[in-house]
Design an enzyme around this catalytic site. Structure first.
Site, PDB file in Angstrom:
ATOM      1  N   PHE A 172      -9.690   0.132  -0.694  1.00  0.00           N
ATOM      2  CA  PHE A 172      -9.488  -0.892   0.321  1.00  0.00           C
ATOM      3  C   PHE A 172     -10.086  -2.215  -0.156  1.00  0.00           C
ATOM      4  O   PHE A 172     -11.252  -2.286  -0.522  1.00  0.00           O
ATOM      5  CB  PHE A 172     -10.107  -0.476   1.651  1.00  0.00           C
ATOM      6  CG  PHE A 172      -9.563  -1.264   2.803  1.00  0.00           C
ATOM      7  CD1 PHE A 172      -8.317  -0.960   3.336  1.00  0.00           C
ATOM      8  CD2 PHE A 172     -10.274  -2.321   3.339  1.00  0.00           C
ATOM      9  CE1 PHE A 172      -7.788  -1.696   4.389  1.00  0.00           C
ATOM     10  CE2 PHE A 172      -9.758  -3.068   4.399  1.00  0.00           C
ATOM     11  CZ  PHE A 172      -8.510  -2.743   4.913  1.00  0.00           C
ATOM     12  N   VAL A 173      -9.266  -3.264  -0.152  1.00  0.00           N
ATOM     13  CA  VAL A 173      -9.724  -4.568  -0.633  1.00  0.00           C
ATOM     14  C   VAL A 173      -9.618  -5.612   0.478  1.00  0.00           C
ATOM     15  O   VAL A 173      -8.818  -5.473   1.404  1.00  0.00           O
ATOM     16  CB  VAL A 173      -8.917  -5.031  -1.869  1.00  0.00           C
ATOM     17  CG1 VAL A 173      -9.181  -4.125  -3.058  1.00  0.00           C
ATOM     18  CG2 VAL A 173      -7.415  -5.079  -1.569  1.00  0.00           C
TER      19      VAL A 173
ATOM     20  N   ASP B  48      -7.625  -8.471   5.348  1.00  0.00           N
ATOM     21  CA  ASP B  48      -8.724  -8.350   6.303  1.00  0.00           C
ATOM     22  C   ASP B  48      -9.210  -6.915   6.472  1.00  0.00           C
ATOM     23  O   ASP B  48      -8.521  -5.956   6.136  1.00  0.00           O
ATOM     24  CB  ASP B  48      -8.275  -8.837   7.689  1.00  0.00           C
ATOM     25  CG  ASP B  48      -7.329  -7.835   8.364  1.00  0.00           C
ATOM     26  OD1 ASP B  48      -6.292  -7.506   7.756  1.00  0.00           O
ATOM     27  OD2 ASP B  48      -7.654  -7.367   9.468  1.00  0.00           O
TER      28      ASP B  48
ATOM     29  N   LYS C 276      -0.662  -1.104  -4.783  1.00  0.00           N
ATOM     30  CA  LYS C 276      -1.440   0.108  -5.079  1.00  0.00           C
ATOM     31  C   LYS C 276      -0.459   1.221  -5.425  1.00  0.00           C
ATOM     32  O   LYS C 276       0.024   1.914  -4.526  1.00  0.00           O
ATOM     33  CB  LYS C 276      -2.257   0.534  -3.861  1.00  0.00           C
ATOM     34  CG  LYS C 276      -3.303  -0.445  -3.378  1.00  0.00           C
ATOM     35  CD  LYS C 276      -4.003   0.150  -2.153  1.00  0.00           C
ATOM     36  CE  LYS C 276      -4.925  -0.840  -1.481  1.00  0.00           C
ATOM     37  NZ  LYS C 276      -5.447  -0.339  -0.195  1.00  0.00           N
TER      38      LYS C 276
ATOM     39  N   ASP D 110       0.864  -1.180   0.000  1.00  0.00           N
ATOM     40  CA  ASP D 110       0.000   0.000   0.000  1.00  0.00           C
ATOM     41  C   ASP D 110       0.905   1.236   0.000  1.00  0.00           C
ATOM     42  O   ASP D 110       1.337   1.693  -1.054  1.00  0.00           O
ATOM     43  CB  ASP D 110      -0.909  -0.094   1.237  1.00  0.00           C
ATOM     44  CG  ASP D 110      -1.933   1.015   1.325  1.00  0.00           C
ATOM     45  OD1 ASP D 110      -2.271   1.598   0.282  1.00  0.00           O
ATOM     46  OD2 ASP D 110      -2.411   1.302   2.435  1.00  0.00           O
TER      47      ASP D 110
ATOM     48  N   ARG E 289     -10.617 -12.530   5.793  1.00  0.00           N
ATOM     49  CA  ARG E 289      -9.378 -13.179   5.360  1.00  0.00           C
ATOM     50  C   ARG E 289      -9.674 -14.489   4.638  1.00  0.00           C
ATOM     51  O   ARG E 289      -8.932 -14.912   3.761  1.00  0.00           O
ATOM     52  CB  ARG E 289      -8.476 -13.482   6.565  1.00  0.00           C
ATOM     53  CG  ARG E 289      -7.818 -12.271   7.207  1.00  0.00           C
ATOM     54  CD  ARG E 289      -6.682 -12.732   8.110  1.00  0.00           C
ATOM     55  NE  ARG E 289      -6.292 -11.725   9.091  1.00  0.00           N
ATOM     56  CZ  ARG E 289      -5.389 -10.762   8.867  1.00  0.00           C
ATOM     57  NH1 ARG E 289      -4.826 -10.658   7.690  1.00  0.00           N
ATOM     58  NH2 ARG E 289      -5.076  -9.912   9.814  1.00  0.00           N
TER      59      ARG E 289
END
Ligand code: IMP
Ligand code: MG
Length: 183
Positions: free
Chosen positions: A156-157, A163, A135, A107, A169
C-alpha cells in the site's frame, strides 16, 4: 508536504517528486508522438488522479481537453470493496473522440476494467489508459494500460494523490505507508 513532514507514518520513499516529474515528461512525449494529428481527450479519475492529470497534461507539448469521472471501488481502508460505483459521469460526449484515461494506480484492475468497458460502449474512436503506477501482482482483471510509469510491489502506497482515509494525498513523493498507521 514532504516525506519529512510525515516521517513516522512512512516506511520508504519509492519515488521522489523529481523522479515523478521526469517520468511523466517521458510518458507525455510518448503520448504526444502516438496521438500526433489526432484530437485528444484526457479523462482523469477523481480524486486520486488529480496530481497525475495536472502534471501529465502540462508536460504535453500540445492542446488537450480534460474531463473527469468519479468512481469508487474502495471502502475507506486499504482493500478494494470489490464493488464499483459511478459517482460522477463525464460531461463530455466521447463519441468519435480519442480518449486517454489517466489514473494514478492500477491495483486489482477492477475499477479500470469496469470503466473501459463502460466507455467502450459510447462509440469512442479509441480508449487507452495511462497510469503512473501498477501493481502487477495484485491484478485480477484484464486491464492493459498503454502507458505505465512504474510497476511496484504489492504494497500500500500513499502520496502524489494516493490516500489512506483521505490523508497523504498532498505528499509530494510516493511512499509506502507504515502498517502501524492502519493496524
Ligand atoms: P483497483 O480497482 O483495485 O485497480 O483500484 C484502483 C483504485 O484503488 C486506485 O485508483 C486507488 O484509488 C486505489 N488504490 C489501489 N491501491 C492503492 C494504494 O496502494 N494506495 C492508495 N490507493 C490505492
Ligand atoms: Mg483512484
Amino acid at each position: 508536504m514532504d516525506a519529512s513532514h510525515a516521517e513516522q507514518d512512512l516506511v520508504n520513499v519509492l519515488f521522489t517528486e523529481a523522479q515523478i516529474t521526469a517520468r511523466l515528461q517521458e510518458m507525455a512525449d510518448e503520448i504526444a508522438a502516438d496521438y500526433e494529428g489526432k484530437d485528444l481527450l484526457l479523462v482523469g479519475i477523481l480524486r486520486g488522479a488529480v496530481m497525475v492529470m495536472a502534471d501529465l497534461s502540462r508536460a504535453l507539448p500540445r492542446h488537450v481537453e480534460m474531463d473527469w469521472i468519479a468512481i469508487s471501488s474502495y471502502g475507506s481502508g486499504t482493500k478494494s470493496s470489490g464493488v464499483v460505483r459511478l459517482i460522477k459521469d463525464l460531461d463530455t460526449d466521447i463519441s468519435n473522440r480519442h480518449v486517454l484515461v489517466v489514473d494514478e494506480i492500477i491495483d486489482t484492475g477492477l475499477t479500470l476494467s469496469w470503466l473501459v468497458n463502460s466507455l467502450g460502449s459510447r462509440n469512442a474512436a479509441s480508449v487507452e489508459i495511462a497510469t503512473l503506477l501498477r501493481k502487477p501482482d495484485a491484478l485480477t482483471m484484464p486491464v492493459e494500460p498503454k502507458y505505465v510509469g512504474w510497476d511496484i510491489p504489492n504494497e500500500f502506497v500513499v502520496g502524489y494523490g494516493l490516500d489512506y482515509r483521505e490523508k497523504y494525498r498532498n505528499l509530494r513523493d510516493i511512499a509506502t505507508l507504515s502498517p502501524h498507521v492502519y493496524s
